[in-house]
Design a protein around this motif. Structure first.
Motif, PDB file in Angstrom:
ATOM      1  N   ARG A  18      -0.147   3.337   2.943  1.00 34.56           N
ATOM      2  CA  ARG A  18      -0.476   4.224   4.065  1.00 34.56           C
ATOM      3  C   ARG A  18       0.186   5.583   3.883  1.00 34.56           C
ATOM      4  O   ARG A  18      -0.443   6.630   4.048  1.00 34.56           O
ATOM      5  CB  ARG A  18      -0.026   3.601   5.388  1.00 34.56           C
ATOM      6  CG  ARG A  18      -0.284   4.544   6.578  1.00 34.56           C
ATOM      7  CD  ARG A  18       0.249   4.005   7.871  1.00 34.56           C
ATOM      8  NE  ARG A  18       1.667   3.749   7.909  1.00 34.56           N
ATOM      9  CZ  ARG A  18       2.610   4.693   8.067  1.00 34.56           C
ATOM     10  NH1 ARG A  18       2.283   5.967   8.167  1.00 34.56           N
ATOM     11  NH2 ARG A  18       3.893   4.361   8.106  1.00 34.56           N
ATOM     12  N   GLU A  19       1.448   5.568   3.504  1.00 36.19           N
ATOM     13  CA  GLU A  19       2.170   6.831   3.315  1.00 36.19           C
ATOM     14  C   GLU A  19       1.585   7.638   2.154  1.00 36.19           C
ATOM     15  O   GLU A  19       1.457   8.859   2.251  1.00 36.19           O
ATOM     16  CB  GLU A  19       3.657   6.558   3.104  1.00 36.19           C
ATOM     17  CG  GLU A  19       4.343   6.067   4.372  1.00 36.19           C
ATOM     18  CD  GLU A  19       5.771   5.635   4.167  1.00 36.19           C
ATOM     19  OE1 GLU A  19       6.183   5.351   3.011  1.00 36.19           O
ATOM     20  OE2 GLU A  19       6.500   5.550   5.179  1.00 36.19           O
ATOM     21  N   LEU A  20       1.239   6.973   1.062  1.00 39.80           N
ATOM     22  CA  LEU A  20       0.622   7.672  -0.074  1.00 39.80           C
ATOM     23  C   LEU A  20      -0.724   8.281   0.314  1.00 39.80           C
ATOM     24  O   LEU A  20      -1.105   9.335  -0.198  1.00 39.80           O
ATOM     25  CB  LEU A  20       0.432   6.730  -1.259  1.00 39.80           C
ATOM     26  CG  LEU A  20       1.677   6.391  -2.064  1.00 39.80           C
ATOM     27  CD1 LEU A  20       1.348   5.351  -3.132  1.00 39.80           C
ATOM     28  CD2 LEU A  20       2.274   7.628  -2.694  1.00 39.80           C
ATOM     29  N   ALA A  21      -1.421   7.618   1.225  1.00 35.87           N
ATOM     30  CA  ALA A  21      -2.713   8.130   1.692  1.00 35.87           C
ATOM     31  C   ALA A  21      -2.530   9.290   2.667  1.00 35.87           C
ATOM     32  O   ALA A  21      -3.501   9.966   3.015  1.00 35.87           O
ATOM     33  CB  ALA A  21      -3.514   7.018   2.350  1.00 35.87           C
ATOM     34  N   GLY A  22      -1.295   9.523   3.092  1.00 37.89           N
ATOM     35  CA  GLY A  22      -1.021  10.615   4.012  1.00 37.89           C
ATOM     36  C   GLY A  22      -1.500  10.346   5.428  1.00 37.89           C
ATOM     37  O   GLY A  22      -1.840  11.266   6.160  1.00 37.89           O
ATOM     38  N   LEU A  23      -1.521   9.075   5.800  1.00 39.67           N
ATOM     39  CA  LEU A  23      -2.041   8.696   7.111  1.00 39.67           C
ATOM     40  C   LEU A  23      -0.918   8.268   8.056  1.00 39.67           C
ATOM     41  O   LEU A  23       0.058   7.657   7.628  1.00 39.67           O
ATOM     42  CB  LEU A  23      -3.016   7.522   6.974  1.00 39.67           C
ATOM     43  CG  LEU A  23      -4.261   7.755   6.134  1.00 39.67           C
ATOM     44  CD1 LEU A  23      -5.008   6.438   5.955  1.00 39.67           C
ATOM     45  CD2 LEU A  23      -5.152   8.796   6.771  1.00 39.67           C
ATOM     46  N   PRO A  56      -8.478  -6.450   1.901  1.00 37.25           N
ATOM     47  CA  PRO A  56      -9.256  -5.351   2.485  1.00 37.25           C
ATOM     48  C   PRO A  56      -8.386  -4.204   3.035  1.00 37.25           C
ATOM     49  O   PRO A  56      -8.758  -3.033   2.929  1.00 37.25           O
ATOM     50  CB  PRO A  56     -10.055  -6.018   3.608  1.00 37.25           C
ATOM     51  CG  PRO A  56     -10.137  -7.439   3.226  1.00 37.25           C
ATOM     52  CD  PRO A  56      -8.860  -7.738   2.486  1.00 37.25           C
ATOM     53  N   ILE A  57      -7.225  -4.539   3.609  1.00 36.65           N
ATOM     54  CA  ILE A  57      -6.329  -3.492   4.121  1.00 36.65           C
ATOM     55  C   ILE A  57      -5.844  -2.625   2.970  1.00 36.65           C
ATOM     56  O   ILE A  57      -5.929  -1.393   3.020  1.00 36.65           O
ATOM     57  CB  ILE A  57      -5.129  -4.104   4.881  1.00 36.65           C
ATOM     58  CG1 ILE A  57      -5.600  -4.711   6.208  1.00 36.65           C
ATOM     59  CG2 ILE A  57      -4.046  -3.055   5.126  1.00 36.65           C
ATOM     60  CD1 ILE A  57      -4.540  -5.527   6.929  1.00 36.65           C
ATOM     61  N   ILE A  58      -5.334  -3.258   1.923  1.00 38.23           N
ATOM     62  CA  ILE A  58      -4.822  -2.515   0.768  1.00 38.23           C
ATOM     63  C   ILE A  58      -5.939  -1.709   0.111  1.00 38.23           C
ATOM     64  O   ILE A  58      -5.751  -0.543  -0.244  1.00 38.23           O
ATOM     65  CB  ILE A  58      -4.155  -3.472  -0.253  1.00 38.23           C
ATOM     66  CG1 ILE A  58      -2.992  -4.236   0.387  1.00 38.23           C
ATOM     67  CG2 ILE A  58      -3.709  -2.714  -1.500  1.00 38.23           C
ATOM     68  CD1 ILE A  58      -1.867  -3.391   0.920  1.00 38.23           C
ATOM     69  N   GLU A  59      -7.109  -2.311  -0.042  1.00 41.85           N
ATOM     70  CA  GLU A  59      -8.233  -1.603  -0.666  1.00 41.85           C
ATOM     71  C   GLU A  59      -8.656  -0.386   0.153  1.00 41.85           C
ATOM     72  O   GLU A  59      -8.956   0.676  -0.408  1.00 41.85           O
ATOM     73  CB  GLU A  59      -9.416  -2.541  -0.865  1.00 41.85           C
ATOM     74  CG  GLU A  59      -9.210  -3.513  -2.003  1.00 41.85           C
ATOM     75  CD  GLU A  59     -10.346  -4.510  -2.163  1.00 41.85           C
ATOM     76  OE1 GLU A  59     -11.229  -4.606  -1.275  1.00 41.85           O
ATOM     77  OE2 GLU A  59     -10.352  -5.205  -3.195  1.00 41.85           O
ATOM     78  N   ALA A  60      -8.700  -0.522   1.479  1.00 43.05           N
ATOM     79  CA  ALA A  60      -9.097   0.601   2.332  1.00 43.05           C
ATOM     80  C   ALA A  60      -8.112   1.756   2.190  1.00 43.05           C
ATOM     81  O   ALA A  60      -8.518   2.928   2.101  1.00 43.05           O
ATOM     82  CB  ALA A  60      -9.188   0.161   3.794  1.00 43.05           C
ATOM     83  N   LEU A  61      -6.829   1.436   2.133  1.00 45.14           N
ATOM     84  CA  LEU A  61      -5.828   2.491   2.000  1.00 45.14           C
ATOM     85  C   LEU A  61      -5.822   3.097   0.600  1.00 45.14           C
ATOM     86  O   LEU A  61      -5.726   4.317   0.447  1.00 45.14           O
ATOM     87  CB  LEU A  61      -4.443   1.945   2.370  1.00 45.14           C
ATOM     88  CG  LEU A  61      -4.285   1.540   3.840  1.00 45.14           C
ATOM     89  CD1 LEU A  61      -2.939   0.858   4.060  1.00 45.14           C
ATOM     90  CD2 LEU A  61      -4.441   2.740   4.763  1.00 45.14           C
ATOM     91  N   THR A  62      -5.933   2.268  -0.429  1.00 43.86           N
ATOM     92  CA  THR A  62      -5.933   2.814  -1.788  1.00 43.86           C
ATOM     93  C   THR A  62      -7.202   3.613  -2.058  1.00 43.86           C
ATOM     94  O   THR A  62      -7.184   4.557  -2.837  1.00 43.86           O
ATOM     95  CB  THR A  62      -5.735   1.729  -2.859  1.00 43.86           C
ATOM     96  OG1 THR A  62      -6.706   0.706  -2.695  1.00 43.86           O
ATOM     97  CG2 THR A  62      -4.355   1.126  -2.787  1.00 43.86           C
ATOM     98  N   ILE A  65      -6.400   6.965  -1.018  1.00 41.55           N
ATOM     99  CA  ILE A  65      -5.513   7.608  -2.000  1.00 41.55           C
ATOM    100  C   ILE A  65      -6.341   8.121  -3.172  1.00 41.55           C
ATOM    101  O   ILE A  65      -6.187   9.267  -3.598  1.00 41.55           O
ATOM    102  CB  ILE A  65      -4.420   6.631  -2.486  1.00 41.55           C
ATOM    103  CG1 ILE A  65      -3.508   6.238  -1.331  1.00 41.55           C
ATOM    104  CG2 ILE A  65      -3.635   7.230  -3.644  1.00 41.55           C
ATOM    105  CD1 ILE A  65      -2.620   5.039  -1.626  1.00 41.55           C
ATOM    106  N   LYS A  66      -7.225   7.274  -3.695  1.00 41.71           N
ATOM    107  CA  LYS A  66      -8.043   7.643  -4.856  1.00 41.71           C
ATOM    108  C   LYS A  66      -8.923   8.851  -4.569  1.00 41.71           C
ATOM    109  O   LYS A  66      -9.151   9.685  -5.441  1.00 41.71           O
ATOM    110  CB  LYS A  66      -8.918   6.467  -5.291  1.00 41.71           C
ATOM    111  CG  LYS A  66      -8.139   5.340  -5.932  1.00 41.71           C
ATOM    112  CD  LYS A  66      -9.065   4.182  -6.260  1.00 41.71           C
ATOM    113  CE  LYS A  66      -8.302   2.985  -6.755  1.00 41.71           C
ATOM    114  NZ  LYS A  66      -9.175   1.821  -6.934  1.00 41.71           N
ATOM    115  N   LYS A  67      -9.435   8.914  -3.373  1.00 38.57           N
ATOM    116  CA  LYS A  67     -10.317  10.023  -3.001  1.00 38.57           C
ATOM    117  C   LYS A  67      -9.539  11.286  -2.672  1.00 38.57           C
ATOM    118  O   LYS A  67     -10.125  12.346  -2.532  1.00 38.57           O
ATOM    119  CB  LYS A  67     -11.185   9.632  -1.804  1.00 38.57           C
ATOM    120  CG  LYS A  67     -12.199   8.563  -2.127  1.00 38.57           C
ATOM    121  CD  LYS A  67     -12.979   8.186  -0.891  1.00 38.57           C
ATOM    122  CE  LYS A  67     -13.972   7.071  -1.206  1.00 38.57           C
ATOM    123  NZ  LYS A  67     -14.660   6.585  -0.011  1.00 38.57           N
TER     124      LYS A  67
END
Length: 71
Positions: A18-23, A56-62, A65-67
């Protein structure tokens, strides 16, 4: 049933993603489809997410990040 160590590891992984995604927790809760209070409990390790929900939680957050998409 997950061990305390597994719950802690999952909690740390969810928070880190979540933090890496900036959310914020509010934003991440919308992305992953859980309430803010559930996400807070997942991240703190007070509550283990259902096993079927972890991936699914990890995939949604990563995915975020990827995008490079945040907020």
């Amino acid at each position: 049933m997950p061990t305390p160590a597994e719950i802690k590891k999952t909690a740390m992984t969810i928070k880190h993603c979540r933090e890496l995604a900036g959310l914020t927790q509010v934003e991440a809760a919308k992305v992953v489809g859980y309430s803010v209070s559930h996400l807070q409990k997942f991240e703190s390790g007070r509550y283990a997410p259902p096993e079927r929900a972890i991936k699914p939680i990890i995939e949604a957050l990563t995915d975020r990040i990827k995008k490079g998409v945040s907020k």
